[in-house]
Design a protein around this motif. Structure first.
Motif, PDB file in Angstrom:
ATOM      1  N   ARG A   1      -6.574  49.431 -56.413  1.00 52.16           N
ATOM      2  CA  ARG A   1      -7.599  48.660 -57.116  1.00 52.16           C
ATOM      3  C   ARG A   1      -8.154  49.442 -58.300  1.00 52.16           C
ATOM      4  O   ARG A   1      -8.397  48.877 -59.372  1.00 52.16           O
ATOM      5  CB  ARG A   1      -8.725  48.266 -56.161  1.00 52.16           C
ATOM      6  N   ALA A   2      -8.369  50.739 -58.121  1.00 49.09           N
ATOM      7  CA  ALA A   2      -8.890  51.554 -59.216  1.00 49.09           C
ATOM      8  C   ALA A   2      -7.892  51.613 -60.368  1.00 49.09           C
ATOM      9  O   ALA A   2      -8.272  51.492 -61.538  1.00 49.09           O
ATOM     10  CB  ALA A   2      -9.205  52.961 -58.713  1.00 49.09           C
ATOM     11  N   ALA A   3      -6.622  51.764 -60.049  1.00 48.11           N
ATOM     12  CA  ALA A   3      -5.601  51.861 -61.096  1.00 48.11           C
ATOM     13  C   ALA A   3      -5.409  50.542 -61.830  1.00 48.11           C
ATOM     14  O   ALA A   3      -5.049  50.528 -63.015  1.00 48.11           O
ATOM     15  CB  ALA A   3      -4.276  52.312 -60.488  1.00 48.11           C
ATOM     16  N   GLY A   4      -5.669  49.436 -61.138  1.00 47.56           N
ATOM     17  CA  GLY A   4      -5.434  48.130 -61.740  1.00 47.56           C
ATOM     18  C   GLY A   4      -6.664  47.479 -62.319  1.00 47.56           C
ATOM     19  O   GLY A   4      -6.628  46.304 -62.695  1.00 47.56           O
ATOM     20  N   GLY A   5      -7.776  48.216 -62.410  1.00 45.44           N
ATOM     21  CA  GLY A   5      -9.007  47.648 -62.932  1.00 45.44           C
ATOM     22  C   GLY A   5      -8.986  47.482 -64.433  1.00 45.44           C
ATOM     23  O   GLY A   5      -8.006  47.838 -65.113  1.00 45.44           O
ATOM     24  N   GLY A   6     -10.048  46.920 -64.967  1.00 48.24           N
ATOM     25  CA  GLY A   6     -10.146  46.715 -66.411  1.00 48.24           C
ATOM     26  C   GLY A   6     -10.010  48.007 -67.178  1.00 48.24           C
ATOM     27  O   GLY A   6      -9.405  48.045 -68.262  1.00 48.24           O
ATOM     28  N   VAL A   7     -10.572  49.097 -66.643  1.00 46.58           N
ATOM     29  CA  VAL A   7     -10.377  50.443 -67.185  1.00 46.58           C
ATOM     30  C   VAL A   7      -9.716  51.247 -66.079  1.00 46.58           C
ATOM     31  O   VAL A   7     -10.367  51.633 -65.113  1.00 46.58           O
ATOM     32  CB  VAL A   7     -11.722  51.084 -67.597  1.00 46.58           C
TER      33      VAL A   7
END
Length: 280
Positions: free
Chosen positions: A237-243
């Motif tokens: 989820r962190a890698a695929g977030g807006g940033v």
């Protein structure tokens, strides 16, 4: 039915200084709260699931990976209560205890930013140490530490003694989230992680790659729990977030903080100061 009061842009005196409330020109119900020119909180009153600050988005990514149920949450550092609004929208039935020492700020948020619309939320006007000391064991599923004095985290909320209190307050499967700001070398955040690691078996650190590499000053999120964290989902989820952001845990995190000493009450600690042009 009476129409809700429209917030008013402007400068407002609060207990510990002055804040400015600014309307977001791109989002009709978006409001930014700043103190001494430093952004403190952003809320969208019509869409509490919209999160503007990257570090708050990272906190939300971790929360969204927790088991799907209402949460009993403690928030040290109130601001405009962005995360309580988000959690209540995503997890109806959640309960929140918000701790904020600035009584004037609490009153402003009540009057201007519809705090009463957040269900099952209580605010205590106290400092974080005093509030935590008065909470019972196994009180919370989630403990969010997002307290700043200006642009720095109060050291008294980063010590081994305080983290022991947090561990006592959290349930056996509870989660701690801490917002820490740091710059080149990450000396302060490494000590904070070492401190938290003394109280919690499982720890992870999240931030944008540029902050990890020391290229710029910014916010990092520490996630910790007595129980195993859902590292795989959090990482994705962190890698695929807006940033896009990295999640470091396990042996990689141990290597990152190697040599860092836990912070104890009374230690002389140099807290990081952001560059003067960071918020221009």
């Amino acid at each position: 039915m009476a129409r809700e009061k429209e917030p008013l842009s402007g400068r407002y005196p609060v207990t510990f200084g002055e804040v400015e409330l600014l309307r977001d020109l791109d989002r009709p119900d978006g409001w930014l709260l700043t103190m001494d020119g430093i952004p403190q909180s952003y809320v969208d009153l019509s869409d509490p699931t919209y999160l503007d600050f990257t570090y708050v988005q990272l906190m939300a990514e971790v929360i969204d990976c927790l088991p799907e149920r209402p949460l009993d949450a403690v928030h040290i550092g109130g601001g405009a209560c962005t995360l309580p609004r988000y959690i209540s929208a995503k997890r109806p039935g959640s309960r929140h205890l918000v701790v904020e020492p600035d009584a004037g700020l609490v009153q402003l948020v009540r009057e201007q930013l519809r705090l009463k619309s957040v269900p099952r939320l209580k605010v205590r006007v106290l400092d974080g140490r005093s509030a935590a000391g008065g909470l019972p064991d196994d009180f919370a599923d989630l403990f969010v530490l997002d307290a700043f004095s200006g642009a720095t985290m109060p050291v008294e909320l980063a010590t081994a003694q305080f983290m022991a209190e947090v561990a006592r307050i959290l349930r056996p499967d509870g989660t701690l989230l801490v917002n820490v700001a740091d710059g080149k070398g990450l000396a302060f955040v490494k000590r904070v992680v070492a401190t938290i690691g003394g109280a919690f078996r499982h720890v992870a650190l999240l931030a944008e790659p540029g902050i990890f590499r020391g290229r710029r000053f910014g916010n990092l999120i520490v996630a910790a729990s007595p129980a195993e964290l859902p590292i795989g989902p959090i990482t994705r989820r962190a890698a695929g977030g807006g940033v896009p952001a990295r999640c470091v845990s396990g042996e990689d995190l141990t290597r990152l903080i190697a040599g860092a000493h836990p912070i104890r009450d009374g230690d002389a600690v140099l807290t990081p100061v952001p560059p003067p042009d960071l918020f221009d």
